[in-house]
Scaffold this active site. Structure first.
Site, short mmCIF file in Angstrom:
data_model
loop_
_atom_site.label_atom_id
_atom_site.label_comp_id
_atom_site.label_asym_id
_atom_site.label_seq_id
_atom_site.Cartn_x
_atom_site.Cartn_y
_atom_site.Cartn_z
N CYS A 2 18.68 100.53 -30.15
CA CYS A 2 19.56 101.07 -31.20
C CYS A 2 18.40 101.39 -32.29
CB CYS A 2 20.41 100.15 -31.83
SG CYS A 2 21.70 99.33 -30.78
N ARG A 27 15.44 104.95 -28.63
CA ARG A 27 15.77 103.59 -28.89
C ARG A 27 17.19 103.20 -28.40
NH1 ARG A 27 12.12 101.30 -32.68
NH2 ARG A 27 13.49 99.38 -32.77
N TRP A 74 22.53 101.38 -28.35
CA TRP A 74 22.29 100.84 -26.93
C TRP A 74 23.30 99.63 -26.82
CZ3 TRP A 74 20.66 96.27 -24.86
CH2 TRP A 74 20.09 96.24 -23.18
N ASN A 100 21.50 96.79 -36.14
CA ASN A 100 20.65 96.65 -35.05
C ASN A 100 20.59 95.34 -34.69
OD1 ASN A 100 19.03 97.42 -33.17
ND2 ASN A 100 17.37 98.36 -34.32
N GLY A 101 20.62 94.76 -33.44
CA GLY A 101 20.76 93.32 -33.35
C GLY A 101 21.65 92.87 -33.06
N GLU A 482 3.84 96.81 -11.49
CA GLU A 482 4.01 98.07 -12.50
C GLU A 482 4.30 99.51 -11.73
OE1 GLU A 482 4.29 98.16 -15.40
OE2 GLU A 482 3.73 100.41 -15.89
N LYS A 486 7.87 101.26 -12.70
CA LYS A 486 7.84 102.63 -12.98
C LYS A 486 8.81 103.52 -12.19
CE LYS A 486 6.46 102.51 -16.22
NZ LYS A 486 5.93 101.36 -16.83
N GLU A 489 12.56 102.16 -12.79
CA GLU A 489 13.37 102.50 -14.04
C GLU A 489 13.53 103.98 -14.53
OE1 GLU A 489 11.32 101.27 -17.51
OE2 GLU A 489 9.21 101.89 -16.67
N HIS A 505 5.37 87.30 5.00
CA HIS A 505 6.30 85.90 4.76
C HIS A 505 7.86 86.37 4.36
CE1 HIS A 505 3.04 83.43 5.05
NE2 HIS A 505 2.26 84.24 4.15
N LYS A 604 13.90 101.74 -25.82
CA LYS A 604 12.49 101.67 -25.89
C LYS A 604 12.05 100.26 -26.32
CE LYS A 604 8.11 103.03 -25.83
NZ LYS A 604 7.63 103.12 -24.45
#
Ligand code: F6R
Length: 609
Positions: A2, A27, A74, A100-101, A482, A486, A489, A505, A604
């Site tokens: 947000c 964001r 968001w 926000n929160g 990583e 990438k 996402e 395994h 973000k």
């Protein structure tokens, strides 16, 4: 997670807020809204979808005024929709709030307010706030001060009221950041300074439990208890230009290309190449403080967690100190064994990730010294840690972390060399060799970027895959994680990272022509073993894309595609392998038509748990 922006001043608030909102969109971007006091009335414009949708709404019904607030969302409580978009207002449409929160006790507050006759129009936790303020008497400032006493959770708020039309109230409690910007023709409120950079670089971050009252005359800062606070603004080290795309089609690509510069800036000024020394006076990790360190705990989330996993290899190998790595959201709730002899290193690009901050507070409560590796100057993490090692990546706008990751690796290398030299576990000659190799890394990254087109073809090989397996061993295992993160996402292709030796395994059952394997196989101690794992894939008809050293003759016969890596020391190699993995994901996503900079469901900076 947000974004909030607010403005009061000489300019026309509607267009200014929309302009700032566009720079905040990374964001959160599932819905957005603007609220302005226009000719004495509170006017709101809200829409689901990206800011472009809101812009269309505002083209048809423009907003003009001297004070307003805006928000890009968001979703946490309630799906993305115009009704759930912020700002939210009270029953009398007299005041509006952006938030926000999370308000944790919103259900009980809502029940109580409904029983008093308040009517709600959204599914959000936020909407209790304007109704709670409405239920209090006095000025907007006094009513807000009373209302926040009832709120539980972490929140940053921006509030306007038609009763005090040229005033803006800002509140911060807990994690979500909020700053005031000082421009020549007005004052801003923002959750991220990059949103207001074209207007000002002078910002003042609100601390937890503080309120700011912004009017055309100035800014007043007080605590929730009403005590006046006097703190000067600081200057943001980035300008508006640095936070633009600069001719690249996406921020992500621009940020991948910025890595040589970002890496140079991160070690520049901290290294004495001839003496083989790293100078990190800003950390306060010398003498007695350093001698006390018997154990290190690294805490972080997502990509920063992957950097921590690499850091474990480097720190253990150079400093001979046991290192544990934890996902911050797990660490904070598992009653960790931490004491004054444990050094906690928290890694975060934003410095605002709620879980990482929670983990840091857990460590501090157990008397551990905390050092932060962080990209955002003055962020909450940077302020709460005992010492900060800033990565000088510059603003990272693309949601997928790229240059932040490689500069975190550089910072970890510097920290490890610094500690190892001080503890006597690394000779000056060995330190000098490593530092010289580190100094060459930017040129090696440039070399790979010059060959990026080849990775476009490899990206094309991945674009129609159902799933992709990334394999790496030792210090390259975190890079497998990583690379997979990438890809998933930004391209929405399922991907998993595995230690190559672990494949037999279980995951080997997945291998067929439709599940390509990206094998990270530079020369090094575990090269032969990784090669055997690649053979296991080939024996099952799997397709292999290998990242291998430039002089590796064997690999060509074992992989379908090979991307050549320049040579460097094994400990520094992850900085190099990261780059083709980022580009591979980027090209696969672009070829699939995905929104690379703003992938679905992501934001973000994750300032909620
Ligand atoms: C992935 C990504 C996230 C972040 C994570 C932590 O590309 O960007 O996984 O790494 O949310 O964020 P910071 O580093 O800001 O704490």
């Amino acid at each position: 997670m947000c974004g909030i922006v607010g403005y009061v001043g000489e300019r026309d608030a509607g267009p200014v807020l929309l302009d700032c909102l566009k720079r905040l969109e990374y964001r959160g971007y599932d819905s957005a809204g603007v609220g302005v006091i226009q000719e004495g009335r509170l006017e709101l414009r809200r829409s689901a979808g990206k800011i472009l949708e809101l812009e269309r709404v505002m083209e048809q019904r423009p907003l003009h005024g001297r004070a307003g607030i805006a928000h890009t969302r968001w979703a946490t409580h309630g799906r993305p929709s115009a009704a759930n978009a912020h700002p939210h207002s009270d029953c009398a449409s007299s005041l509006a709030v952006v938030h926000n929160g999370i308000i944790e006790n919103h259900r009980s507050l809502r029940r109580a307010l409904e029983s008093q006759g308040h009517r709600f129009g959204s599914e959000t936790d936020t909407e209790v706030i304007p109704h709670l303020i409405e239920s209090r008497r006095g000025s907007i400032e006094a009513a807000t001060q009373e209302a926040v006493q009832e709120l539980e959770g972490d929140y940053a708020l921006g509030i306007i009221s038609r009763r005090e039309p040229e005033k803006l109230v800002a509140v911060r409690s807990g994690g979500p950041p909020l700053s005031v910007g000082f421009a020549p023709d007005g004052f801003f409120l923002t959750s991220d300074a990059s949103a207001i950079l074209p207007y000002t670089r002078e910002v003042l971050s609100l601390e937890e439990g503080e309120m700011a009252v912004l009017s055309r005359e100035g800014v007043r800062l007080v605590t929730f208890g009403g005590r006046a606070v006097d703190r000067p603004p600081t200057r943001v080290p980035w300008d508006a230009e640095t936070a633009q795309k600069g001719g690249f089609p996406h921020f992500m690509l621009k940020e991948i290309w910025e890595q040589p510069r970002a890496i140079r800036d991160t070690w520049g000024g901290r290294v004495d190449l001839e003496a083989g020394e790293v100078r990190l006076a800003e950390l306060g990790l010398e003498g007695e403080a350093l001698a006390r360190v018997r154990r290190i705990v690294l805490v972080a989330c997502g990509t920063s967690w992957h950097a921590s996993l690499v850091g474990k290899h480097v720190l253990e190998s150079l400093c001979r100190i046991p290192v544990e790595v934890d996902v911050a959201s797990e660490y904070r709730y598992r009653s960790p064994i931490v004491d004054p002899w444990t050094l906690t290193i928290a890694i975060s690009q934003s410095g605002e990730t709620a879980d990482t901050l929670g983990a840091v507070r857990e460590s501090r409560a157990r008397q551990s010294m905390v050092v932060a590796i962080c990209n955002v100057v003055g962020s909450t993490l940077a302020r709460e840690a005992d010492g900060v090692l800033y990565t000088h990546a510059g603003p990272e706008i693309g949601v997928a972390s790229t240059k932040a990751f490689t500069t975190q690796l550089v910072a970890l290398d510097l920290l490890a060399i610094h500690m190892a030299r001080a503890k006597g576990t690394l000779s000056p000659e060995a330190a000098r060799t490593l530092l010289h190799e580190l100094a060459e890394i930017p040129c090696l990254v440039e070399d790979m970027l010059g060959r990026a087109e080849g990775l476009r073809d490899l990206g094309a090989a991945l674009r129609s895959s159902r799933s992709v397996l990334y394999l790496g061993r030792g210090i390259q295992y975190p890079l497998a994680l990583e690379g997979a993160l990438k890809l998933k996402e930004i391209s929405y292709i399922h991907a998993e990272g595995y230690p190559a030796g672990e494949m037999k395994h279980g995951p080997i059952a997945l291998i067929d022509r439709a599940v390509p394997v990206v094998a990270i196989a530079p020369q090094g101690r575990l090269y032969e073993k990784t090669l055997s794992n690649i053979e296991e894939v080939r024996a099952r008809d799997g397709r292999v894309i290998a990242l291998a050293s430039e002089d590796d003759r064997e690999i060509a016969g074992k992989a379908d595609h090979v991307f050549r890596l320049p040579r460097t020391s094994e400990l520094l190699m992850p900085i190099l392998t990261a780059v083709p993995l980022q580009l591979l994901a980027y090209y696969a996503a672009v070829l699939r038509g995905c929104d690379v900079d703003q992938p679905r469901n992501l934001a973000k900076s994750v300032t909620v748990e």
